[in-house]
Motif scaffolding. Structure first.
Motif, PDB file in Angstrom:
ATOM      1  N   TRP A   1       5.050  -1.708  44.382  1.00 56.65           N
ATOM      2  CA  TRP A   1       5.125  -0.441  43.642  1.00 56.65           C
ATOM      3  C   TRP A   1       3.759   0.218  43.688  1.00 56.65           C
ATOM      4  O   TRP A   1       2.769  -0.309  43.174  1.00 56.65           O
ATOM      5  CB  TRP A   1       5.543  -0.703  42.199  1.00 56.65           C
ATOM      6  N   ASP A   2       3.719   1.418  44.302  1.00 56.25           N
ATOM      7  CA  ASP A   2       2.454   2.136  44.443  1.00 56.25           C
ATOM      8  C   ASP A   2       2.286   3.239  43.405  1.00 56.25           C
ATOM      9  O   ASP A   2       1.349   4.039  43.489  1.00 56.25           O
ATOM     10  CB  ASP A   2       2.327   2.721  45.847  1.00 56.25           C
ATOM     11  N   GLY A   3       3.204   3.288  42.430  1.00 53.49           N
ATOM     12  CA  GLY A   3       3.112   4.293  41.381  1.00 53.49           C
ATOM     13  C   GLY A   3       4.107   5.409  41.518  1.00 53.49           C
ATOM     14  O   GLY A   3       4.363   6.155  40.555  1.00 53.49           O
TER      15      GLY A   3
ATOM     16  N   VAL B   1      -0.471   9.312  40.666  1.00 53.88           N
ATOM     17  CA  VAL B   1      -1.207   8.046  40.728  1.00 53.88           C
ATOM     18  C   VAL B   1      -0.705   7.236  41.912  1.00 53.88           C
ATOM     19  O   VAL B   1       0.494   7.154  42.167  1.00 53.88           O
ATOM     20  CB  VAL B   1      -1.015   7.249  39.418  1.00 53.88           C
ATOM     21  N   ARG B   2      -1.629   6.619  42.639  1.00 56.75           N
ATOM     22  CA  ARG B   2      -1.284   5.683  43.710  1.00 56.75           C
ATOM     23  C   ARG B   2      -2.015   4.375  43.445  1.00 56.75           C
ATOM     24  O   ARG B   2      -3.249   4.350  43.352  1.00 56.75           O
ATOM     25  CB  ARG B   2      -1.713   6.246  45.066  1.00 56.75           C
ATOM     26  N   PHE B   3      -1.252   3.297  43.255  1.00 56.11           N
ATOM     27  CA  PHE B   3      -1.867   2.005  43.007  1.00 56.11           C
ATOM     28  C   PHE B   3      -2.420   1.443  44.325  1.00 56.11           C
ATOM     29  O   PHE B   3      -1.685   1.372  45.323  1.00 56.11           O
ATOM     30  CB  PHE B   3      -0.847   1.010  42.449  1.00 56.11           C
ATOM     31  N   ASP B   4      -3.664   1.030  44.298  1.00 50.57           N
ATOM     32  CA  ASP B   4      -4.282   0.428  45.482  1.00 50.57           C
ATOM     33  C   ASP B   4      -5.170  -0.731  45.032  1.00 50.57           C
ATOM     34  O   ASP B   4      -6.257  -0.511  44.472  1.00 50.57           O
ATOM     35  CB  ASP B   4      -5.089   1.469  46.253  1.00 50.57           C
TER      36      ASP B   4
ATOM     37  N   ALA C   1      -5.142  -2.111  30.073  1.00 47.23           N
ATOM     38  CA  ALA C   1      -6.392  -1.603  30.639  1.00 47.23           C
ATOM     39  C   ALA C   1      -6.159  -0.898  31.968  1.00 47.23           C
ATOM     40  O   ALA C   1      -6.715   0.180  32.235  1.00 47.23           O
ATOM     41  CB  ALA C   1      -7.387  -2.760  30.813  1.00 47.23           C
ATOM     42  N   LEU C   2      -5.295  -1.495  32.812  1.00 50.10           N
ATOM     43  CA  LEU C   2      -4.996  -0.883  34.107  1.00 50.10           C
ATOM     44  C   LEU C   2      -4.300   0.462  33.943  1.00 50.10           C
ATOM     45  O   LEU C   2      -4.707   1.478  34.529  1.00 50.10           O
ATOM     46  CB  LEU C   2      -4.124  -1.825  34.946  1.00 50.10           C
TER      47      LEU C   2
ATOM     48  N   TRP D   1      -5.340   4.613  34.617  1.00 46.89           N
ATOM     49  CA  TRP D   1      -4.555   5.575  35.405  1.00 46.89           C
ATOM     50  C   TRP D   1      -3.991   6.709  34.539  1.00 46.89           C
ATOM     51  O   TRP D   1      -3.376   7.636  35.065  1.00 46.89           O
ATOM     52  CB  TRP D   1      -3.401   4.841  36.101  1.00 46.89           C
ATOM     53  N   GLY D   2      -4.164   6.609  33.234  1.00 42.41           N
ATOM     54  CA  GLY D   2      -3.641   7.647  32.353  1.00 42.41           C
ATOM     55  C   GLY D   2      -2.125   7.702  32.350  1.00 42.41           C
ATOM     56  O   GLY D   2      -1.523   8.787  32.305  1.00 42.41           O
ATOM     57  N   ALA D   3      -1.499   6.527  32.399  1.00 42.03           N
ATOM     58  CA  ALA D   3      -0.035   6.487  32.523  1.00 42.03           C
ATOM     59  C   ALA D   3       0.518   5.252  31.844  1.00 42.03           C
ATOM     60  O   ALA D   3      -0.218   4.346  31.435  1.00 42.03           O
ATOM     61  CB  ALA D   3       0.361   6.507  33.997  1.00 42.03           C
ATOM     62  N   ARG D   4       1.832   5.213  31.738  1.00 41.12           N
ATOM     63  CA  ARG D   4       2.561   4.055  31.238  1.00 41.12           C
ATOM     64  C   ARG D   4       3.824   3.882  32.082  1.00 41.12           C
ATOM     65  O   ARG D   4       4.425   4.869  32.524  1.00 41.12           O
ATOM     66  CB  ARG D   4       2.982   4.251  29.771  1.00 41.12           C
TER      67      ARG D   4
END
Length: 443
Positions: free
Chosen positions: A331-333, A357-360, A425-426, A430-433
């Motif tokens: 899942w990259d967001g 957001v893109r998780f990397d 924290a992560l 990213w300013g998200a949930r």
């Protein structure tokens, strides 16, 4: 009633009901041909944007020729025609006749315009046949009330202005005006129940009881009155019994009088777009509801729907498909579509207009495999996921479909239900949930 009364009947109906716009369901057969021919001659109908809708079932070698006939007929009348081709599939084991009717009504609903009234040529004889069919199938007051003159349908209404008009009146009108209509040989097939009633049963009944048809229709009107009276009570009970999450209070449903219990269940299921159970299946659901143990989740299923009994509630859904074994995904967001029947995992941004957001590196999403543990934010202890689910009273069939979010091999969030300190924290960075968009079975 004389043939000349058909135009008068429709004129009176237009004045009484005052529909805003008219679309005739036009098969090309005698009844709909007579209906359309009369309406095309009435200024009151023309003023209501009169048009026609033809559904080609593709079930007969001449169906394309019939569609051309309908187009030519409408062209001569100066009436716009919409022709729709459907595919009839008996996916529910209901028989080809019922499958064709379902496909036809789906085409009607999909092509009717906002506020338009779809006009059907059902007449007095059709109504008598319908009541008899419903009686033979063990229907209650709603079914024995027969077809309604007017009811909501699609984006408009379905209107049957000729339910008090005999078939003979429509056929005599065609003869008088020398209008040619299509004769579908399927209307003579003895394998269709309605044809047997029309060609064999009703003529025999009329020979012995000349007023049989009038009696059927009188009984239908009485049943319709009773059904409408009950419908008001059903709506009131549904308001009382339906919970905010869409479930139904089980004990209160069981306590309803017999005359209301089945109708309340059917109304609840219909509102969720689900099929209703046969009588024997409904009785099984009643028994399972009455005897459900606290540690069990009874499931009663029938084609197109299933109901679970849990936590003193009834939960309805389409049939759930088995989960793929050991499923997981990166899942990259971006929105992640979970396996069929499990919904979508999304990000809910903390601020409107936040950048995508893109998780990397990407996170991993999977389902329960057993033994998972998580220490929720502000909790002093690490908890077994099983205990968290039980404490939160999450329905058991949700639990196996709830997306678990991992960073590496560490569980950091359970959908949007629980999140660990590391997960918080992560996601804060990213300013998200995470947000689990549950499918229809979630209610």
């Amino acid at each position: 009633m004389q043939p000349a009364d058909l135009p008068e009947t429709l004129e009176n109906a237009l004045r009484e009901f005052a529909p805003p716009a008219l679309c005739v369901a036009f098969s090309g057969g005698p009844d709909s041909t007579a209906l359309l021919h009369v309406l095309a001659r009435l200024p009151e109908a023309r003023a209501r944007h009169l048009r026609a809708l033809h559904v080609d079932h593709g079930m007969h070698a001449d169906s394309e020729a019939w569609a051309r006939h309908c187009a030519e007929f409408c062209k001569r009348l100066g009436v716009a025609l919409t022709a729709v081709r459907v595919k009839v599939e008996d996916t529910r084991g209901e028989g080809v006749e019922a499958a064709a009717r379902r496909a036809r009504h789906a085409a009607f609903a999909g092509n009717i315009r906002e506020g338009e009234w779809l006009v059907l040529a059902h007449h007095r004889d059709d109504q008598a046949e319908t009541v008899l069919l419903k009686l033979l199938r063990g229907a209650g007051p709603e079914g024995l009330g027969g077809m309604r003159v007017l009811r909501p349908f699609g984006r408009g209404f379905l209107w049957r202005p000729l339910l008090e008009t005999p078939r003979e009146t429509l056929r005599n009108y065609l003869d008088q005006e020398a209008v040619v209509a299509i004769n579908d040989p399927a209307n003579e097939y003895p394998r269709f129940a309605r044809n047997v009633l029309r060609m064999e049963v009703l003529p025999m009944l009329k020979r012995h009881w000349p007023h049989a048809e009038a009696s059927f229709l009188h009984a239908a009107r009485l049943c319709r009155d009773a059904a409408d009276y009950l419908a008001h009570d059903v709506e009131a009970r549904l308001v009382e019994l339906r919970r905010d999450d869409g479930t139904l209070d089980a004990d209160s449903w069981l306590a309803l009088p017999d005359a209301l219990r089945a109708r309340v269940l059917d109304g609840w299921l219909h509102a969720r777009g689900l099929t209703v159970p046969p009588d024997a299946t409904r009785r099984e659901l009643e028994w399972q509801t009455a005897h459900a143990a606290d540690d069990r989740v009874p499931l009663v299923a029938w084609p197109g729907a299933e109901v679970r009994v849990w936590n003193d509630r009834l939960y309805a859904s389409t049939p759930l498909v088995p989960l793929p074994e050991n499923w997981q995904a990166s899942w990259d967001g971006q929105p992640l579509t979970l396996p069929k029947g499990c919904g979508v995992l999304r990000l809910q941004m903390a601020e409107t207009g936040s950048p995508a957001v893109r998780f990397d590196p990407p996170l991993t999403v999977r389902f329960r495999r057993g033994g998972e543990r998580l220490k929720p934010v502000s909790d002093q202890h690490t908890r077994e996921l099983r205990d968290l689910f039980q404490h939160a009273r999450m329905p058991p069939w949700w639990r196996m479909r709830c997306p678990l979010i991992y960073q590496g091999e560490e569980l950091i969030a359970v959908a949007n239900w629980w999140i660990s300190d590391r997960g918080k924290a992560l996601f804060d960075a990213w300013g998200a949930r995470p947000c689990w968009q549950r499918p229809v079975w979630s209610a």
